[in-house]
Design an enzyme around this catalytic site. Structure first.
Site: not given
Ligand code: CP
Ligand code: NVA
Length: 305
Positions: A224, A292
Site C-alpha cells: 500500500d 469492491r
Molecule cells: N482503495 C480505496 O479505498 O480507494 P479510494 O480511496 O479511491 O476509495
Molecule cells: N492507506 C491508504 C489507503 C487508501 C485507500 C490511506 O489511508 O490513504
C-alpha cells in the site's frame, strides 16, 4: 443492529457468508439479472477524505440494489462545522437506512454506531479499512480457489490496510507475514487481535522488519502507499526509509512463482511498487478494485435488507 466497524467484530462464518453473497451478486451482474434487494432504501455516504473506488462503488452498488445513495462531504454538512456526532447520528437515522463513513478517527465511526439507530459501515479510517479487505478476500478466493492455508505477505507501512488484512487473513485461516520498517510498525492492539484470532483459526502471524523473510513462499503479495491520507507532509521522510520495502521484480520473484500481486489503490508507481510488478500478468489490481462493488453490495444487503 449489525454494523461493519471492524472485521475483528465479524465471525469467520459471517465473513465467508458475505463472500458467498458477493460472488452470487457478481454472477447476477455478469449474467444481466437485476437484484433489487434494497428497493426504496437510502444510504448516506459521509466523506472526510478523498475517494475514487469507495465513493463510486457504494453509489453504483446502491443503484444496482434498487436503492439510492447520497454523497455527503463533511465540508458541506454541519458535522464539518462542529455539529456533534451524537446529533448527526440521531438526525441522519430519521432519514436514512444506513451510513457509510470515511474519516480519520475510528472512534467517530464507533460513536455513530452507538448514537445512531441505523447500520454503520466503515469506509476507511486511519486504523482500519474492512470493506477493502472483504473485496481482497473475494479476489484471492477467485484466483486461488481457497483462502485457508495460503500465505499472505504484506510489505510496507503498518497502516489501516495492514491492520484490516491481519484481521481478514487470520479470520479466514490464512497465514500472514507483515514486514514494516521499525518506526512504522502496526499498532500492537491489531497485532494482538490477529494473534488471538489466529489461535482460534489455526493460522500464523509473523511480524518482522525483514521484507525478504515476509515474502518468501507467499501466495499473495500486498502493499500500500507509504504515506496515507493525512500523512502527506511526511512523504519525503518516509520515502527515505521505505526503499527496501519496495515491491519490484527482484522482490516479487522471492514469492511463489504463481503468487499474485494486490494493492488497494491508489498506487504510487515507482515508490511502493514498480511498473513491472503492478502491470504484470500476476497483478490482480483491477479485479480487486471491481470486487469492491460486489463485496460492498453484499455487506449492504446483509446489514440493510
Ligand atoms: N482503495 C480505496 O479505498 O480507494 P479510494 O480511496 O479511491 O476509495
Ligand atoms: N492507506 C491508504 C489507503 C487508501 C485507500 C490511506 O489511508 O490513504
Amino acid at each position: 443492529m449489525k454494523h461493519l466497524l471492524s472485521l475483528y467484530d465479524w465471525s469467520p462464518e459471517e465473513i465467508l457468508e458475505t463472500l458467498d453473497l458477493a460472488d452470487e451478486l457478481k454472477k447476477d451482474n455478469k449474467e444481466g439479472r437485476e437484484h433489487h434487494y434494497l428497493k426504496g432504501k437510502t444510504l448516506g455516504m459521509i466523506f472526510s477524505k478523498s475517494s475514487t473506488r469507495t465513493r463510486v462503488s457504494f453509489e453504483v452498488g446502491m443503484y444496482q440494489l434498487g436503492g439510492h445513495a447520497l454523497f455527503l462531504s463533511s465540508n458541506d454538512i454541519q458535522l464539518g462545522r462542529g455539529e456533534t456526532i451524537y446529533d448527526t447520528a440521531n438526525v441522519l437515522s430519521r432519514y436514512l437506512d444506513g451510513i457509510m463513513i470515511r474519516t480519520f478517527k475510528q472512534q467517530d465511526v464507533v460513536d455513530l454506531s452507538v448514537y445512531g439507530q441505523i447500520p454503520i459501515i466503515n469506509g476507511l479510517t486511519d486504523d482500519e479499512h474492512p470493506c477493502q479487505v472483504l473485496a481482497d478476500l473475494q479476489t484471492i478466493r477467485e484466483k486461488k480457489g481457497t483462502l485457508k492455508g495460503l500465505k499472505m505477505a504484506y510489505i510496507g507501512d503498518g497502516n489501516n490496510m495492514a491492520h484490516s488484512l491481519m484481521h481478514g487473513a487470520t479470520k479466514t485461516g490464512m497465514d500472514i507475514s507483515v514486514a514494516t520498517p521499525s518506526n512504522y510498525q502496526c499498532q500492537s492492539k491489531f497485532v494482538n487481535q490477529a494473534i488471538e484470532i489466529a489461535a482460534q483459526t489455526g493460522s500464523k502471524v509473523t511480524i518482522t522488519q525483514d521484507p525478504v523473510l515476509a515474502i518468501k513462499d507467499a501466495d499473495v503479495v500486498v502493499t500500500d502507499t507509504w504515506a496515507s491520507m493525512g500523512q502527506e507532509s511526511e512523504k519525503a521522510e518516509r520515502v527515505k526509509v521505505f526503499g527496501p520495502y519496495q515491491i519490484n521484480k527482484e522482490m516479487f520473484d522471492l514469492a511463489k512463482s504463481d503468487a499474485i500481486f494486490m494493492h488497494c489503490l491508489p498506487a504510487y508507481r515507482g515508490y511502493e511498487v514498480t511498473d513491472d510488478v503492478i502491470d504484470s500478468p500476476r497483478s490482480v489490481i483491477f479485479d480487486e478494485a471491481e470486487n469492491r462493488l460486489h463485496a460492498q453490495k453484499a455487506v449492504m444487503v446483509k446489514l440493510m435488507k
